[in-house]
Design an enzyme around this catalytic site. Structure first.
Site, short mmCIF file in Angstrom:
data_model
loop_
_atom_site.label_atom_id
_atom_site.label_comp_id
_atom_site.label_asym_id
_atom_site.label_seq_id
_atom_site.Cartn_x
_atom_site.Cartn_y
_atom_site.Cartn_z
N ALA A 66 1.35 -1.31 0.30
CA ALA A 66 0.38 -0.23 0.02
C ALA A 66 0.87 1.41 0.22
O ALA A 66 1.98 1.03 0.24
CB ALA A 66 -1.02 -0.19 1.27
N GLY A 109 0.31 -4.83 0.98
CA GLY A 109 -0.66 -5.13 0.31
C GLY A 109 -0.45 -5.96 -1.02
O GLY A 109 -1.47 -5.70 -1.81
N GLU A 112 -0.45 -9.59 -0.45
CA GLU A 112 -2.48 -10.01 -0.02
C GLU A 112 -2.76 -9.63 -1.47
O GLU A 112 -3.85 -9.96 -1.59
CB GLU A 112 -2.77 -8.35 0.94
CG GLU A 112 -1.79 -8.60 2.15
CD GLU A 112 -2.29 -8.03 3.31
OE1 GLU A 112 -1.87 -6.16 2.59
OE2 GLU A 112 -2.59 -7.90 4.20
N GLU A 132 4.77 -5.19 7.24
CA GLU A 132 4.04 -3.83 7.19
C GLU A 132 5.02 -3.41 8.95
O GLU A 132 4.67 -2.77 9.50
CB GLU A 132 2.45 -4.12 7.76
CG GLU A 132 2.46 -4.82 6.61
CD GLU A 132 1.83 -5.43 5.90
OE1 GLU A 132 2.99 -6.62 5.71
OE2 GLU A 132 1.33 -5.41 4.83
C1 HXC Z 1 5.26 4.78 -1.61
C2 HXC Z 1 6.70 3.81 -1.85
C3 HXC Z 1 6.69 2.00 -1.66
C4 HXC Z 1 5.65 1.83 -0.83
C5 HXC Z 1 9.27 2.01 -2.60
N1 HXC Z 1 8.26 2.81 -2.49
N2 HXC Z 1 7.53 0.85 -1.66
N3 HXC Z 1 6.43 4.58 -1.81
N4 HXC Z 1 4.84 3.41 -0.64
N5 HXC Z 1 4.99 1.13 -0.65
C6 HXC Z 1 8.93 3.81 -3.33
C7 HXC Z 1 10.28 4.99 -2.51
O1 HXC Z 1 9.66 5.36 -1.80
C8 HXC Z 1 11.03 5.03 -3.46
O2 HXC Z 1 10.59 7.03 -3.88
C9 HXC Z 1 10.84 4.62 -5.22
O3 HXC Z 1 9.32 3.82 -4.57
C10 HXC Z 1 11.53 3.72 -5.02
O4 HXC Z 1 12.12 2.42 -3.44
P1 HXC Z 1 13.43 2.53 -2.85
O5 HXC Z 1 13.00 2.69 -1.75
O6 HXC Z 1 14.14 3.58 -3.13
O7 HXC Z 1 13.61 1.19 -3.63
P2 HXC Z 1 15.41 0.06 -2.67
O8 HXC Z 1 16.01 0.37 -2.49
O9 HXC Z 1 15.33 -0.53 -4.29
O10 HXC Z 1 13.95 -0.46 -1.55
C11 HXC Z 1 13.33 -1.73 -2.57
C12 HXC Z 1 11.97 -1.55 -0.95
C13 HXC Z 1 11.68 -0.87 -0.41
C14 HXC Z 1 12.51 -2.88 0.05
C15 HXC Z 1 10.97 -2.87 -1.90
O11 HXC Z 1 11.05 0.65 -1.15
C16 HXC Z 1 10.28 -0.85 0.22
O12 HXC Z 1 11.13 -1.13 1.88
N6 HXC Z 1 9.35 -0.49 0.35
C17 HXC Z 1 8.26 -0.21 1.58
C18 HXC Z 1 7.52 -1.52 1.51
C19 HXC Z 1 6.33 -2.00 2.73
O13 HXC Z 1 7.09 -1.94 3.31
N7 HXC Z 1 5.45 -2.70 2.55
C20 HXC Z 1 4.32 -2.76 2.95
C21 HXC Z 1 3.91 -1.35 3.35
S1 HXC Z 1 2.32 -1.44 3.89
P3 HXC Z 1 11.73 7.84 -4.44
O14 HXC Z 1 10.81 9.36 -4.40
O15 HXC Z 1 12.74 7.61 -2.80
O16 HXC Z 1 12.11 7.57 -5.56
C22 HXC Z 1 1.10 -1.80 3.52
C23 HXC Z 1 -0.27 -2.18 3.98
C24 HXC Z 1 -0.85 -3.09 3.20
O17 HXC Z 1 1.13 -2.25 2.11
C25 HXC Z 1 -2.40 -2.57 4.17
C26 HXC Z 1 -3.98 -2.74 2.77
C27 HXC Z 1 -4.07 -1.67 2.00
#
Ligand code: HXC
Length: 258
Positions: A66, A109, A112, A132
């Site tokens: 998400a 997400g 999911e 998360e």
């Molecule tokens: C918003 C995101 C994002 C996310 C990545 N980006 N994941 N933006 N929401 N979930 C953005 C980063 O901020 C970055 O933007 C760009 O995408 C590239 O990501 P990087 O981090 O620079 O890439 P990398 O170093 O290769 O790392 C990849 C990654 C990391 C490991 C996937 O981005 C990461 O940990 N992302 C979050 C994963 C996460 O926690 N997902 C769960 C979310 S909560 P910029 O502008 O800096 O270039 C969830 C709840 C579900 O899903 C509930 C249901 C709705």
């Protein structure tokens, strides 16, 4: 001004293809994207020419979760009032089989969403997880329930409580995904699988999906009863007659979805 295309869609014979299209944020799933996705899914579901839906991300990311930026400052009340899971519930009601073409990150997400699909064809590069916990929350769109049902308590707890990613190989061994293929082929293989499914009887496809999903919702005896009724029901279709006659006549069946 036209609305930004957060998804791209096209058709290829009887397969409806949807691609998530927020490459800059690794296909982070914001509510607008989920709404467009649900609408397109419903359009394909209601189109008789489409038998199977194929959902893909990009090579780098299926979906990294998400959209964190979109939720970061929300209060409980705002989260409750926006009711973003209502669009996820629409996805759950899609009757046609959904093939997922997964490469790179399938996180939070994203994982999911993948678990809402029916057959998952993954690239060997896939990294799948529910991280998360790293950002102070927990799965909210089915992760604790669907992951646990798919892989069992030990792996689900490991993935959800440590936030670690499963490799494609681990996910396959755990029963979370259907097939793993070399990264160059993941999309074409998923499309090939979708076309192979689309050549079957469309009503049987839908009812078989329905029956398998029932296994997650019911007791064994109720599930068996449900399966039997759907099986009998198929004997009122032309496709059943055609399928069985074609076998007897040693020819390929021509299914009509009737
Ligand atoms: C918003 C995101 C994002 C996310 C990545 N980006 N994941 N933006 N929401 N979930 C953005 C980063 O901020 C970055 O933007 C760009 O995408 C590239 O990501 P990087 O981090 O620079 O890439 P990398 O170093 O290769 O790392 C990849 C990654 C990391 C490991 C996937 O981005 C990461 O940990 N992302 C979050 C994963 C996460 O926690 N997902 C769960 C979310 S909560 P910029 O502008 O800096 O270039 C969830 C709840 C579900 O899903 C509930 C249901 C709705």
């Amino acid at each position: 001004m036209t609305e930004e295309a957060l998804i791209l869609s096209e058709t290829d014979r009887h397969v409806g293809i949807i691609r998530l299209n927020r490459p800059k944020v690794l296909n982070a799933l914001n509510p607008q994207l989920m709404t467009q996705l649900a609408e397109q899914m419903e359009t394909f579901d209601g189109d008789d020419a489409i038998h199977v839906i194929l959902l893909a991300g990009s090579e780098r990311a299926w979906a990294a979760g998400a959209d964190i930026g979109d939720m970061a400052e929300c209060s409980t009340l705002q989260m409750y009032q926006r009711d973003q899971f209502a669009t996820w519930d629409r996805f759950k009601r899609i009757k046609k089989p959904i093939v997922a073409a997964v490469s790179g990150y399938a996180l939070g997400g994203g994982c999911e969403l993948m678990m809402l699909c029916d057959v998952v064809i993954a690239s060997e590069t896939a990294q799948i997880g529910q991280p998360e916990i790293n950002i102070g929350v927990m799965p909210g769109a089915g992760g604790t329930q669907r992951l646990t049902r798919a892989v069992g308590k030990a792996t689900a707890m490991d993935v959800i409580l440590t936030g670690r990613f499963l490799s494609a190989k681990e996910a396959l061994a755990a029963g979370l995904i259907s097939r793993v293929v070399p990264k160059e082929h993941y999309f074409t293989e998923a499309l090939r699988v979708a076309h192979a499914m689309a050549a079957k009887g469309p009503i049987a496809l839908r009812l078989a999906k329905d029956a398998v999903l029932k296994a997650f919702e019911t007791t064994l005896s109720e599930g068996l009863e449900y399966e039997r009724k759907l099986f009998y029901m198929l004997f009122s279709t032309e496709d059943q007659k055609e399928g069985m006659r074609a076998f007897m006549e040693k020819r390929k069946p021509k299914f009509k979805g009737k």
